[in-house]
Design an enzyme around this catalytic site. Structure first.
Site, PDB file in Angstrom:
ATOM      1  CG  ASP A 194       1.882   4.869   4.718  1.00  9.33           C
ATOM      2  OD1 ASP A 194       1.253   3.794   4.648  1.00  9.33           O
ATOM      3  OD2 ASP A 194       2.937   4.995   5.376  1.00  9.33           O
ATOM      4  NE  ARG A 217       7.332  -6.108  11.844  1.00 11.71           N
ATOM      5  CZ  ARG A 217       6.832  -4.910  11.522  1.00 11.71           C
ATOM      6  NH1 ARG A 217       5.701  -4.480  12.088  1.00 11.71           N
ATOM      7  NH2 ARG A 217       7.456  -4.153  10.629  1.00 11.71           N
ATOM      8  CG  HIS A 239      -0.234   0.090   2.528  1.00 15.36           C
ATOM      9  ND1 HIS A 239       0.308  -1.010   3.144  1.00 15.36           N
ATOM     10  CD2 HIS A 239       0.029   1.144   3.344  1.00 15.36           C
ATOM     11  CE1 HIS A 239       0.875  -0.655   4.279  1.00 15.36           C
ATOM     12  NE2 HIS A 239       0.729   0.648   4.427  1.00 15.36           N
ATOM     13  CG  HIS A 244       5.261   0.696   2.742  1.00 13.76           C
ATOM     14  ND1 HIS A 244       4.873   1.978   2.407  1.00 13.76           N
ATOM     15  CD2 HIS A 244       4.537   0.376   3.851  1.00 13.76           C
ATOM     16  CE1 HIS A 244       3.972   2.413   3.275  1.00 13.76           C
ATOM     17  NE2 HIS A 244       3.749   1.452   4.167  1.00 13.76           N
TER      18      HIS A 244
END
Length: 315
Positions: free
Chosen positions: A228, A294, A226, A284
């Site tokens: 941002d 994570r 996507h 990204h």
């Protein structure tokens, strides 16, 4: 009467042939069994090799599309910046002179936030996320809006838990959050040659906790590529502060800048700040987390004061 002479006992006719047939039959039976055992050994070896390969693959989180690692977990980077041509995404929004990106790119640094600070702010995330958590693999905590993943939905933790929040977070927690936001803001301003006073924190700015649990809703599918600026509109500069270590706390989960023919990847490291302009020049995605957990915090900035948000406060 003459004595009868007895010869050696007569062997029944065909008995040696029968024995030969039995011996041959035994050999024939033995051959398939030996062949079977050989194939079983080959299959077992193959399965074992495949299992080891899968484990190694999982442990390093290999991604076929990734051609270059620009920031390895084991490195301590004072600063690394890669400039890229700006996309036209910013032209569709109001421009703010001296702030809207004219210099675009991406940077990584390990000296702005200490590992101790990263551990402290991770504890804030853990405290907040302990109040809920997604049924799928991705949970978020937004201290600004109060959004918290609970099951397949979101709740406002300030309304949902009320005064109990005072027993979960402290003023020191929120002060640390503000200090870290300010450090990241100054880092971005310096890297792109703009005034930090022209940057405004924008939404969504949030903690994320990702594990290998299967996605239950679209909100859990964090791995899609996507942009941002396209997804959120208000974003002009995006940053991520990593709060856990790749290959120590989790496998997979690397950050991938997608470029034609040569993707670039950042390996998370506690205290590492990755930042970039938010347009299509920085398409990204995040690799799927294969094991472990994570933690990170996304801190986003806008040039438009109308889209700015205040730092969270404990009331």
């Amino acid at each position: 009467m003459a004595p009868q002479r007895r010869g050696p006992p007569r062997i029944p006719e065909g008995s040696s042939a029968a024995e030969r047939r039995r011996a041959t039959s035994t050999k024939k039976d033995r051959l398939p069994r030996e062949a079977q055992r050989t194939w079983l050994r080959i299959v077992a070896f193959g399965v074992g090799l495949a299992l080891v390969t899968c484990l190694l693959w999982s442990s390093v989180g290999i991604d076929d599309d990734v051609a270059e690692v620009v920031a390895r977990r084991g490195e301590v980077l004072e600063g690394r910046f890669i400039e890229v041509p700006c996309s036209e995404d910013y032209d569709g929004h109001r421009r703010f002179e001296g702030c809207t990106p004219r210099k675009c790119g991406r940077g990584v640094t390990d000296i702005v936030i200490t590992r101790e600070e990263a551990e402290q702010i991770r504890r804030i995330a853990e405290k907040g996320l302990s109040l809920g958590g997604s049924d799928g693999g991705a949970s978020i905590l937004d201290l600004h809006s109060g959004a918290l993943s609970v099951g397949k939905h979101f709740v406002n933790l300030y309304r949902y838990f009320g005064d109990k929040i005072q027993n979960i977070f402290s003023e020191e927690d929120f002060q640390l959050y503000r200090d870290i936001r300010q450090k990241v803001q100054l880092t971005i301003a310096e890297a792109f040659g703009i005034s930090a006073s022209l940057l405004y924190l924008t939404k969504p700015t949030f903690f994320s906790r990702i594990n290998s649990t299967e996605a239950r809703t679209a909100h859990d599918e964090y791995w899609h590529a996507h942009v941002d600026k396209v997804t959120y509109g208000s974003f002009d500069y995006t940053s991520l502060l990593y709060l856990s270590d790749y290959l120590e706390d989790f496998g997979g989960g690397r950050f991938v800048f997608m470029e034609e023919g040569s993707n670039k990847t950042v390996e998370p490291r506690a205290g590492r700040v990755s930042f970039f302009t938010s347009g299509s020049e920085n398409l990204h995605r995040v690799e799927k987390v294969l094991w472990g957990t994570r933690y990170a915090i996304t801190i986003a900035f806008t040039c438009n004061p109308d889209h700015g948000i205040e730092d969270p406060v404990l009331t």
